[in-house]
Design a protein around this motif. Structure first.
Motif, PDB file in Angstrom:
ATOM      1  N   ASN A  18      -8.194  -5.211   9.873  1.00 32.21           N
ATOM      2  CA  ASN A  18      -8.165  -4.716   8.501  1.00 32.21           C
ATOM      3  C   ASN A  18      -6.715  -4.401   8.121  1.00 32.21           C
ATOM      4  O   ASN A  18      -5.883  -4.149   8.992  1.00 32.21           O
ATOM      5  CB  ASN A  18      -9.025  -3.457   8.384  1.00 32.21           C
ATOM      6  CG  ASN A  18     -10.470  -3.780   8.055  1.00 32.21           C
ATOM      7  OD1 ASN A  18     -10.865  -4.933   8.003  1.00 32.21           O
ATOM      8  ND2 ASN A  18     -11.256  -2.751   7.850  1.00 32.21           N
ATOM      9  N   PRO A  19      -6.421  -4.385   6.796  1.00 32.79           N
ATOM     10  CA  PRO A  19      -5.039  -4.115   6.372  1.00 32.79           C
ATOM     11  C   PRO A  19      -4.552  -2.759   6.883  1.00 32.79           C
ATOM     12  O   PRO A  19      -3.392  -2.615   7.280  1.00 32.79           O
ATOM     13  CB  PRO A  19      -5.131  -4.107   4.847  1.00 32.79           C
ATOM     14  CG  PRO A  19      -6.371  -4.849   4.514  1.00 32.79           C
ATOM     15  CD  PRO A  19      -7.313  -4.675   5.667  1.00 32.79           C
ATOM     16  N   ASN A  20      -5.423  -1.781   6.854  1.00 32.14           N
ATOM     17  CA  ASN A  20      -5.127  -0.496   7.474  1.00 32.14           C
ATOM     18  C   ASN A  20      -6.197  -0.313   8.540  1.00 32.14           C
ATOM     19  O   ASN A  20      -7.391  -0.338   8.231  1.00 32.14           O
ATOM     20  CB  ASN A  20      -5.189   0.645   6.452  1.00 32.14           C
ATOM     21  CG  ASN A  20      -4.164   0.463   5.368  1.00 32.14           C
ATOM     22  OD1 ASN A  20      -4.432  -0.168   4.348  1.00 32.14           O
ATOM     23  ND2 ASN A  20      -2.975   0.953   5.591  1.00 32.14           N
ATOM     24  N   LEU A  49      -7.253   2.093  10.569  1.00 28.28           N
ATOM     25  CA  LEU A  49      -8.128   3.258  10.715  1.00 28.28           C
ATOM     26  C   LEU A  49      -9.160   3.297   9.590  1.00 28.28           C
ATOM     27  O   LEU A  49      -8.816   3.258   8.414  1.00 28.28           O
ATOM     28  CB  LEU A  49      -7.302   4.547  10.717  1.00 28.28           C
ATOM     29  CG  LEU A  49      -8.094   5.846  10.859  1.00 28.28           C
ATOM     30  CD1 LEU A  49      -8.854   5.898  12.169  1.00 28.28           C
ATOM     31  CD2 LEU A  49      -7.178   7.046  10.745  1.00 28.28           C
ATOM     32  N   ALA A  50     -10.428   3.347   9.944  1.00 30.93           N
ATOM     33  CA  ALA A  50     -11.486   3.433   8.934  1.00 30.93           C
ATOM     34  C   ALA A  50     -11.934   4.871   8.749  1.00 30.93           C
ATOM     35  O   ALA A  50     -12.101   5.332   7.621  1.00 30.93           O
ATOM     36  CB  ALA A  50     -12.669   2.557   9.320  1.00 30.93           C
ATOM     37  N   ALA A  51     -12.126   5.577   9.832  1.00 27.66           N
ATOM     38  CA  ALA A  51     -12.664   6.929   9.729  1.00 27.66           C
ATOM     39  C   ALA A  51     -12.323   7.721  10.978  1.00 27.66           C
ATOM     40  O   ALA A  51     -12.170   7.165  12.060  1.00 27.66           O
ATOM     41  CB  ALA A  51     -14.178   6.896   9.562  1.00 27.66           C
ATOM     42  N   LEU A  79       0.821  -1.214   0.000  1.00 24.86           N
ATOM     43  CA  LEU A  79       0.000   0.000   0.000  1.00 24.86           C
ATOM     44  C   LEU A  79       0.851   1.258   0.000  1.00 24.86           C
ATOM     45  O   LEU A  79       0.566   2.217  -0.701  1.00 24.86           O
ATOM     46  CB  LEU A  79      -0.886   0.019   1.240  1.00 24.86           C
ATOM     47  CG  LEU A  79      -2.362  -0.255   0.990  1.00 24.86           C
ATOM     48  CD1 LEU A  79      -3.138  -0.064   2.275  1.00 24.86           C
ATOM     49  CD2 LEU A  79      -2.912   0.654  -0.099  1.00 24.86           C
ATOM     50  N   PHE A 137      -3.864   6.804   8.638  1.00 19.44           N
ATOM     51  CA  PHE A 137      -4.589   5.915   7.734  1.00 19.44           C
ATOM     52  C   PHE A 137      -3.704   4.798   7.200  1.00 19.44           C
ATOM     53  O   PHE A 137      -4.200   3.796   6.711  1.00 19.44           O
ATOM     54  CB  PHE A 137      -5.214   6.704   6.575  1.00 19.44           C
ATOM     55  CG  PHE A 137      -6.523   7.340   6.938  1.00 19.44           C
ATOM     56  CD1 PHE A 137      -7.675   6.570   7.048  1.00 19.44           C
ATOM     57  CD2 PHE A 137      -6.615   8.695   7.198  1.00 19.44           C
ATOM     58  CE1 PHE A 137      -8.884   7.148   7.402  1.00 19.44           C
ATOM     59  CE2 PHE A 137      -7.815   9.278   7.558  1.00 19.44           C
ATOM     60  CZ  PHE A 137      -8.951   8.500   7.662  1.00 19.44           C
TER      61      PHE A 137
END
Lengths: 157, 104
Positions: free
Chosen positions: A101-103, A105-107, A18, A43
């Protein structure tokens, strides 16, 4: 001189796909600048502790943070409703993190005065995971978490 | 240009306005591969701002983990029936869209 180059290569070797994509320009610095603030470091965090670091400090557990409209078991990981409400005084920021999740932070939401410390959205989850609600209130960070089981993953498409 | 957002806003007896927004966006994660095995580039909304009477009532930063066709709801004080609330999003390609709704 040489050692500097070697360090740069070493650092390059450890970056993920990424990050490489970011370097390749899917996230052009110029564009990001034109769109206002976007916490790139947060993020790109791969783990919950990394995300805490990007926000600036380890949070304390808080009973005042609650999940609303968040299922214990999500049938479809591509659309998982997550609602966070905070009764901490002077809540100024709410972030939603998904541990696996791969990263993570979602929001992240900024809550100005006059807006209630309650936000609801929908996120993607690759697999069953703890979901963290990180809240900044009166300059300090607090956190609460909840496990959400996913029966069908949402990141592979 | 992206499709319009659907925005509903209603003020309750206590003077709190609840805003619900449904955006139309692919929210591609950048993790997925197409049939040929090539990575589909990430394409997602990065910034969302809601304003009422020139004042920001919510601003958000999003990553690609937000679900496709994003939903958002929040509540704020200080608006009256008939006021307008505006929502703007900007994605990582620089596309943007602003829509407005009247508070019921």
């Amino acid at each position: 001189m040489d050692s500097g180059r070697r360090d740069a290569l070493k650092a390059g070797g450890s970056v993920s796909l990424l990050t490489l994509l970011a370097a390749a320009g899917w996230l052009k610095p110029g564009e990001a600048g034109a769109q206002g603030a976007w916490n790139k470091a947060a993020f790109e965090a791969k783990s919950i502790p990394d995300a805490y670091k990007a926000f600036g400090g380890a949070p304390a557990q808080a009973k005042e943070i609650a999940f609303v409209a968040t299922p214990d078991i999500a049938e479809n990981g591509a659309v998982v409703p997550i609602g966070v409400t905070s009764s901490l005084p002077k809540t100024e920021q709410i972030a939603i993190l998904v541990e696996k999740n791969p990263n993570v932070l979602a929001a992240s939401f900024d809550i100005p005065a006059g807006t209630e410390a309650t936000v609801t959205t929908r996120v993607k989850m690759g697999q069953s995971s703890n979901v963290y609600a990180l809240v900044k209130a009166d300059g300090k960070y607090y956190v609460a978490q909840k496990e959400v089981k996913v029966t069908l993953g949402g990141c592979g498409g | 240009m992206a499709d319009p957002m659907r925005i509903r806003a209603a003020v309750d007896a206590g003077g709190v306005t609840e805003v619900k927004v449904l955006m139309s966006h692919e929210m591609e994660t950048g993790q997925r591969r197409d049939a040929a095995g090539a990575l589909v580039p990430a394409w997602f909304i990065q910034n969302v701002t809601a304003t009422h009477a020139g004042k920001t009532v919510l601003s958000a930063q999003w990553g690609p983990a937000i679900a496709k066709n994003p939903f958002l709801s929040f509540r704020f004080k200080g608006a009256q029936k008939g006021d307008k609330v505006q929502v703007t999003w900007v994605d990582n390609r620089g596309d943007k869209r602003t829509d407005e709704a009247t508070i019921a």
